[in-house]
Scaffold this motif. Structure first.
Motif, PDB file in Angstrom:
ATOM      1  N   TRP A  26     -34.807  30.014  47.573  1.00  0.00           N
ATOM      2  CA  TRP A  26     -35.262  29.371  46.422  1.00  0.00           C
ATOM      3  C   TRP A  26     -33.910  28.759  45.764  1.00  0.00           C
ATOM      4  CZ3 TRP A  26     -40.374  29.886  43.703  1.00  0.00           C
ATOM      5  CH2 TRP A  26     -40.924  28.917  42.969  1.00  0.00           C
ATOM      6  N   LEU A  58     -40.073  27.479  52.126  1.00  0.00           N
ATOM      7  CA  LEU A  58     -40.377  27.745  50.638  1.00  0.00           C
ATOM      8  C   LEU A  58     -41.691  28.255  50.295  1.00  0.00           C
ATOM      9  CD1 LEU A  58     -39.155  28.347  47.954  1.00  0.00           C
ATOM     10  CD2 LEU A  58     -39.616  26.024  47.286  1.00  0.00           C
ATOM     11  N   TYR A  92     -42.704  22.270  40.952  1.00  0.00           N
ATOM     12  CA  TYR A  92     -41.289  22.602  41.242  1.00  0.00           C
ATOM     13  C   TYR A  92     -40.775  21.362  41.802  1.00  0.00           C
ATOM     14  CZ  TYR A  92     -36.873  24.283  42.808  1.00  0.00           C
ATOM     15  OH  TYR A  92     -35.267  24.490  43.161  1.00  0.00           O
TER      16      TYR A  92
END
Length: 142
Positions: A26, A58, A92
Motif C-alpha cells: 500500500w 491490494l 481510497y
C-alpha cells in the motif's frame, strides 16, 4: 532433552506476514501515485490494466488481512469482510484519484477509478468463496 518444535505457520504469524505485505504494498502504491508522471517508468500496457492489477492485488491482501484478524464479519457482525474491502478500497481509490490531480503531469481520471473498482470487486468475487471453503478457512483459522 527434547526441543519443543515451534509452529511458525500459526494464524498470528500468517496474519503478521500478510499485514506487513499489505502495508509495504500500500505504501509503495501511495509513493507511485504521488510521483510526477514524467518520473515514472514507461510500460507498454494500458494504464487501466495497471490500475486494475494494482487494486486487485491490494484487495487480496486487504481482504485476507481483515479476514485473518476478524473473521467473516467486522463491527460485531454488522458488515462482512468482503463488503468492508470494497468500501474501504473504493474510498481510497477515489481519494487517490483526487490526490493525483495535484501531482505534476497527473490527473484525476474517472476511468482510472472505475479500473481500480473493477480490480477490487474482481478480487473480492474470486477470494470470498475461497475463504469460505472449509480447507482454506481451516488453514487460516489455526
Amino acid at each position: 532433552m527434547r526441543r519443543k518444535r515451534v509452529n511458525w505457520m500459526n494464524k498470528k504469524t500468517i496474519t503478521q506476514i500478510i499485514g506487513a505485505i499489505l502495508l509495504l504494498y500500500w505504501v509503495t502504491l501511495l509513493i507511485l501515485t504521488s510521483t510526477p508522471a514524467p518520473e515514472l517508468p514507461k510500460v507498454d500496457i494500458s494504464d487501466k490494466v495497471v490500475h486494475f492489477g494494482a487494486y486487485f492485488v491490494l484487495a487480496i491482501f486487504f481482504q485476507l488481512y481483515v479476514f485473518l484478524k476478524k473473521g467473516e464479519s467486522v463491527f460485531n457482525g454488522k458488515i462482512k469482510t468482503w463488503a468492508l474491502t470494497i468500501i474501504v478500497l473504493m474510498l481510497y481509490g477515489g481519494v487517490d484519484e483526487v490526490h493525483q490531480a495535484f501531482i505534476p503531469g497527473r490527473l484525476a481520471d474517472l476511468l482510472d477509478f472505475i479500473a481500480d473498482t473493477l480490480g477490487v470487486v474482481t478480487a473480492v468475487i474470486l477470494l470470498t468463496p475461497l475463504l469460505k471453503q472449509e480447507v482454506i478457512a481451516k488453514f487460516f483459522r489455526r
